[in-house]
Design a protein around this motif. Sequence first.
Motif, short mmCIF file in Angstrom:
data_model
loop_
_atom_site.label_atom_id
_atom_site.label_comp_id
_atom_site.label_asym_id
_atom_site.label_seq_id
_atom_site.Cartn_x
_atom_site.Cartn_y
_atom_site.Cartn_z
N ASP A 1 19.30 0.94 4.84
CA ASP A 1 18.99 2.63 4.37
C ASP A 1 17.68 3.39 4.66
N GLU A 2 17.40 4.07 4.25
CA GLU A 2 16.15 4.35 3.87
C GLU A 2 14.86 3.96 3.09
N SER A 3 14.94 3.26 3.09
CA SER A 3 14.16 1.91 1.80
C SER A 3 13.58 2.04 2.64
N LEU A 4 11.74 2.04 1.86
CA LEU A 4 10.66 1.63 2.67
C LEU A 4 10.88 0.23 2.77
N LYS A 5 9.70 -0.12 3.98
CA LYS A 5 9.61 -1.38 4.67
C LYS A 5 8.57 -1.74 5.43
N TRP A 6 8.53 -1.95 4.69
CA TRP A 6 6.15 -1.99 5.13
C TRP A 6 5.49 -3.06 5.77
N GLU A 7 4.78 -3.58 6.40
CA GLU A 7 3.77 -4.52 7.09
C GLU A 7 2.61 -4.12 7.55
N SER A 8 1.94 -4.78 7.39
CA SER A 8 0.67 -5.53 7.90
C SER A 8 -0.59 -6.14 8.05
N ARG A 9 -1.25 -6.51 8.74
CA ARG A 9 -2.43 -7.60 9.00
C ARG A 9 -3.22 -7.07 7.44
N LEU A 10 -3.64 -5.63 7.08
CA LEU A 10 -4.89 -5.41 6.38
C LEU A 10 -4.93 -6.90 5.80
N ASP A 11 -4.01 -7.44 4.92
CA ASP A 11 -4.17 -8.44 3.83
C ASP A 11 -4.53 -9.84 4.34
N VAL A 12 -4.51 -10.12 5.72
CA VAL A 12 -4.64 -11.12 6.25
C VAL A 12 -5.88 -11.23 6.76
N THR A 13 -6.45 -9.78 7.45
CA THR A 13 -7.79 -10.19 8.04
C THR A 13 -8.73 -10.08 6.52
N LEU A 14 -8.61 -9.43 5.53
CA LEU A 14 -9.00 -9.25 4.47
C LEU A 14 -9.19 -10.40 3.84
N ARG A 15 -8.38 -11.81 3.79
CA ARG A 15 -8.40 -13.09 3.33
C ARG A 15 -9.29 -13.88 4.46
N GLU A 16 -9.44 -13.34 5.58
CA GLU A 16 -10.31 -13.99 6.24
C GLU A 16 -11.27 -13.93 6.31
N VAL A 17 -11.83 -12.34 6.42
CA VAL A 17 -13.44 -12.75 6.42
C VAL A 17 -13.81 -13.15 4.69
N ARG A 18 -13.30 -13.02 3.95
CA ARG A 18 -13.28 -13.07 2.35
C ARG A 18 -13.67 -15.08 2.28
N GLY A 19 -12.77 -15.22 3.37
CA GLY A 19 -13.11 -16.84 3.90
C GLY A 19 -14.21 -16.96 4.26
N ARG A 20 -14.47 -15.98 5.33
CA ARG A 20 -15.87 -16.31 6.27
C ARG A 20 -17.38 -15.93 4.76
N ILE A 21 -17.06 -14.97 4.34
CA ILE A 21 -18.10 -14.25 3.24
C ILE A 21 -17.63 -15.86 1.52
N SER A 22 -16.78 -15.54 1.60
CA SER A 22 -16.54 -17.52 0.68
C SER A 22 -17.89 -18.43 1.07
N ALA A 23 -17.44 -18.87 2.51
CA ALA A 23 -18.52 -19.94 3.26
C ALA A 23 -19.82 -19.74 2.81
N VAL A 24 -19.67 -18.15 3.68
CA VAL A 24 -21.03 -18.13 4.01
C VAL A 24 -22.20 -18.07 2.30
N SER A 25 -21.76 -17.52 1.26
CA SER A 25 -21.67 -17.53 -0.22
C SER A 25 -22.40 -18.99 -0.49
N ALA A 26 -21.33 -20.13 -0.30
CA ALA A 26 -21.90 -21.29 -0.86
C ALA A 26 -22.60 -21.83 -0.19
N GLN A 27 -22.91 -21.23 1.82
CA GLN A 27 -23.36 -22.36 2.10
C GLN A 27 -25.18 -22.12 1.45
N ALA A 28 -24.44 -20.26 1.97
CA ALA A 28 -26.30 -19.96 0.88
C ALA A 28 -26.53 -20.66 -0.25
N ALA A 29 -25.80 -21.15 -1.37
CA ALA A 29 -26.24 -21.55 -2.64
C ALA A 29 -26.60 -22.73 -2.17
N VAL A 30 -25.95 -24.14 -1.74
CA VAL A 30 -26.48 -25.06 -1.33
C VAL A 30 -27.61 -24.70 -0.37
#
Length: 917
Positions: free
Chosen positions: A309-338
Amino acid sequence: MNRWLTRRWPAPHWPSVRGRGRTDAGPLLLTAAVIAAVALLAGAVPGLLRAAADKAVQDAVRRSGQDSNVLVGADWERDDGPTGGRVRTAHLADDIDNFRDRATSALGPDLDAVLLSPIAVASGPILTVTEGNAPRTFQFTYLAGDGGGPDVTWIAGSAPGPTVTDEYVVTPYQGPPWPVQVGLSEADATELHLGPGDRIPVKDGHGRKKDVRISGIYRPADSADPAWRLAPALLHPVPGADGVGITRIAGLLSRESLPDARLAVGENELRRTVHFAPVPDALTWDTTATLASQVVKLKAASGSSAARDESLKWESRLDVTLREVRGRISAVSAQAAVLLIGVLTATVLVLLLAADLLVRRRTPALSAARQRGAALPDLGAELTIESTVVSLAAAAVGLALARAAAPGVSWAWAVPAVLAGAVAGPAFGILAAARASRDRRQPANAAARRWIRATGQLRRAAVEAAVLIAAVAAFVTLHQGGLLPVASDGDTGELTGDTILPISAPALGVLVGALVLIRLLPLGARFALRQGLRSRRPLAVFGAARAAATAGRALPLLVLVSATALASFAFILGTTVSRGLADGAWSSVGADARLDVGAEAGAATPAVAERIAAAPGVGQVVVAQVTDSARVFSESTLFTPRLVIVDTAAFQRLLATTPLPDAPDLARLRKPGPGDVPALVRSSDGELRAGTRLQLPRDVAPAIRLTAVGTAPSVGGAGDVVIVDAAALASAGLPAVPNTVWVTGPGAARAVSNSGVAADVVLRADVLRAQRVAPLTAGLLRLAWTAAAMLLALGLLGLTLAAAAGAAERWQTLTRLRTLGLRHRDARWVAAGEVLPPVVVAAVCGPLLGALLARLTLGPLDLRLLTGQAADPGAVLPWWLLALVSVALLVAAATVVPVESALRRRDRLSEVLRAGE
């Protein structure tokens, strides 16, 4: 009730406050300087990390390319005619425009603000070119943005037009192939050796021929237009797009020829999608959680892929990319906190030591004020006012400097230092004044004295047990739950109560180690005194006696050991990250230099490799065919690993001459037996393992069967890798087409740069330089070196304060010994015997304790997210830096005694003899 009514507020004596401030201006200024320096560091680091996080998000999205695009697809309205057959929909381009507008309105304001204008793509199925020796595929594609498709110049022929001019045309279901006109780029036309008016010989997957006609040859007005990135085959042939050794060619559709393209293929074979590309510069750390959540909601609200049918079907890896970079940022923030917690721990201890020195200087004045009738609340109020003004003023100066140096300032990290500076002095001062006026006498019986002594020991043991329990809990939490979990949607990235404990593990571990040394030092001092009493050297006896008398002072040794251990930990952390970046660059490039040869020059790769091997300064040269996202099947599962077809003997020699890990399993690929081709596999999720049977599909021949016989080394940092020997695969019917050249040696960079072919040159030195200047990496390294330097400075300051706190008593005793015949030079040796033991213990045990903590805690710090390695790097011990910490401490201690001796040389003997009266 009457007692509460008769109580009064403390009444400070302001002249005393001003007098004490003027008299002790030096120690107060020193305390203010420490607080200001720590406030500057603690206030600037969060703002700098936030700016680095924004840049990291933008860089991650920029590097991910089309993977971060937001795509939405929808099926067409059925084109069945009222009496059978298929109806030609002349307004199909208008339907795509409406579909694009509908998708844009469904994005929401948050996503719409960070995405470029949408580009609609309508593409047909992958068709097989039936003529020519090389396997090739063809696909026609329609591109349309808000202003139409990308601009082109027709250098031959004209733009594709409609097959028929009638508005309403019905074609039977099983009728002859419907003709469709397309345009070809210059490179694609050259590849096919066709021109305007020619037909492209193609067939679909069921063997049915298609009538595709070339209307003209075009040249793009701007090859950098974002629309071309969605279909690069419209600009030039793309090798490997549809399998190993298969080249894809594409034809451009126009608004007029789009309706014919739908009739030329099956009803559901012309796919339409809308692509939204993110704007990297519009992304920030604060928006990542919201954007990732919005993308997830869009995908969750998508229509079923099975629904036609004509319903919209979304797909993207933008959320995965953002989660991965958020994971790196969170790790660096915690390392800096140490690191920040380490600096704050040492700072608080130094401020306690400075307060102890200040109170020792003020004890006579406080005792006199107390004897004259000053109340303890009044004295406490005076000292609190003074310390609070000094601490707040110093913190304000430090935060103001931080605001000037960083894009933002955070005051929360400066609170511990301000509290220590404001509370330590008044607390120690009130205790000193209370002891001076206390009329409690020492008990006469031994049992009471033992009870008092046991009570003090129990209190001390309770404190030590509390620190030990906190340290054990911190280490258990750190190793079981990691330093910091990946931030979830809606998380602000700030440190919370459940993360404070694991990031405090190194600091708590240092405190536990220091407390153990505090327990052991008096035992060692008493043992040295017993040995000295047996000798005939009076200096040894005097020095050991002074060391034993002062070994019970816990605060100086606690400061020295904590500062040196934490400084060593910071040095090890910075060195480990630096070494990990170097190893990560080796893993990413695979050699000193790599040449990624273009498709048009692929046939010349062996000759290019021979020229590079003959260049001066070149060691190993290995050629391979590297195909990203190759299609490999395991039973009914499709994998898209990085397929590497290489001479495994040469590749094994390459690994043996570089810092890359060896791969002994490569020898198994050179002994193929009858049957399946042996392969090495590597999988990030563990689905590909030894014993797995795989199939490598081919276009016009049966699939080649592979059997995993071992674990593949990491190639280019890819998580999923399949390595096959080139000779074994050629014997199975699929010769390799090399497109990658790995080169080692000091002359590798110059040799590949002068290759003379169309290729991308990747140099390990450039990759390493780019990794070092990456926002998060550069920020953490700067913080590690800064924290190490500040901790070392705090350790030296603690040594100076500890020596100054005991200087009066030490030199009073030594001066009295001089009246008994002790020479001035011998007095310095006795003073050194008192000062050096805690310094030597800190200089030796501090770096060792820091190295031990690094071994225990660097694993859960997730440093691999920063270095780009497949696994967490092991701790790298910079012995010369650790030796520098020890030497700096010993040199400072050796300087203290001569300086004190020079200052005390002017003391009058009469004053010394009357000091105890």
